[in-house]
Write an enzyme that holds these catalytic residues in place. Structure first.
Site, mmCIF file in Angstrom:
data_model
loop_
_atom_site.group_PDB
_atom_site.id
_atom_site.type_symbol
_atom_site.label_atom_id
_atom_site.label_comp_id
_atom_site.label_asym_id
_atom_site.label_seq_id
_atom_site.Cartn_x
_atom_site.Cartn_y
_atom_site.Cartn_z
ATOM 1 N N LEU A 85 0.842 -1.196 0.000
ATOM 2 C CA LEU A 85 0.000 0.000 0.000
ATOM 3 C C LEU A 85 0.878 1.248 0.000
ATOM 4 O O LEU A 85 1.862 1.314 0.740
ATOM 5 C CB LEU A 85 -0.906 0.011 1.237
ATOM 6 N N ASP A 187 -4.725 -4.084 17.586
ATOM 7 C CA ASP A 187 -3.420 -3.470 17.839
ATOM 8 C C ASP A 187 -3.338 -2.164 17.052
ATOM 9 O O ASP A 187 -2.376 -1.909 16.336
ATOM 10 C CB ASP A 187 -2.296 -4.429 17.418
#
Length: 279
Positions: A85, A187
């Site tokens: 990404l 997380d």
């Protein structure tokens, strides 16, 4: 090592031929590379069970179609290959907040249990996810108490502070309402958020089903995602006792940081306990 890795990748799939650039693996301890192939990819090398847990979490998040999630391309033992990404998009806190709110709206039904069908890891720490019907019991038995014991075993918690955390864990039913669990990233610190041209993306999950507070509290632990995020996420429905809830759900990542990185996080643990008990 990169030459051996390149050879393994080429043997795995001819489309994985290309140049490798090492990247930081963050707190997970994994080796991470960017592979410039026909399509740019991210390659992780780690323990097979840890990578299987991450791939499982990415797949679960992707099914919600709420935020951008890197596509898992291949999982082969100690190798995980994912879509790369680009982080060149606008820092859109409102879009992140809206997407996370929609993600947390993904529940099964009112009797769904808290937890996940497999254990995974939060950073380097194994994360037990055996399911429990009551969210308070899950927070106590699967999150707070295991890390209290682990930190005590390493001499990182003294008896008075450990007892105060155990008091927090024992009294959750007195103030925290149970509720159907949401899918959570698990997380979600700022380093696991990318602002891509396609929109905000979330990476490196440690997914399970629990209170959605988990992700919002974590995002605010080492910084603040900003007013636009909070306005979009809460949409006028921020709980009146959010300060107490935030402190509670910051305890687990603070204990995890204490366990992994040492006594410098003891003060943060103590302050979070103070906020919960003072309310």
């Amino acid at each position: 090592m990169m030459q051996r890795l390149a050879q393994r990748l080429a043997e795995l799939d001819d489309a994985f031929r290309g140049s490798l650039t090492p990247l930081s693996g963050g707190d997970s301890g994994a080796g991470v590379w960017r592979l410039e192939a026909a399509t740019p990819l991210i390659v992780k090398c780690d323990q097979p069970e840890r990578l299987a847990g991450e791939a499982d979490g990415l797949a679960a998040l992707a099914t919600t179609d709420t935020l951008v999630v890197p596509r898992v391309v291949a999982l082969a033992g100690d190798l995980l290959v994912m879509e790369a990404l680009d982080a060149g998009g606008p820092r859109d806190g409102a879009r992140l907040g809206e997407g996370l709110r929609q993600l947390h709206a993904v529940t099964r039904d009112p009797v769904a249990e808290h937890g996940w069908g497999r254990d995974n890891a939060c950073g380097l720490t194994p994360q037990p996810n055996a399911m429990l019907a009551d969210g308070r019991a899950f927070q106590r038995e699967r999150r707070l108490l295991p890390l209290v014991r682990a930190c005590c075993d390493r001499g990182l918690l003294d008896a008075p502070l450990a007892a105060r955390i155990e008091r927090v864990a024992a009294t959750l039913e007195s103030w925290l309402a149970d509720q159907p669990p949401s899918l959570v990233h698990g997380d979600l610190w700022s380093g696991n958020v990318l602002f891509t041209p396609r929109g905000p993306a979330i990476i490196d999950p440690a997914v399970y089903r629990h209170y959605p507070d988990v992700d919002v509290a974590m995002l605010s632990l080492f910084g603040d995602p900003g007013a636009a995020f909070h306005e979009a996420y809460w949409d006028g429905r921020r709980p009146a006792d959010w300060s107490r809830r935030e402190a509670l759900f910051q305890l687990y990542p603070l204990l995890n940081h204490l366990y992994l990185f040492g006594a410098g996080y003891r003060g943060g643990v103590s302050r979070a306990v103070d906020r919960v008990l003072a309310a």
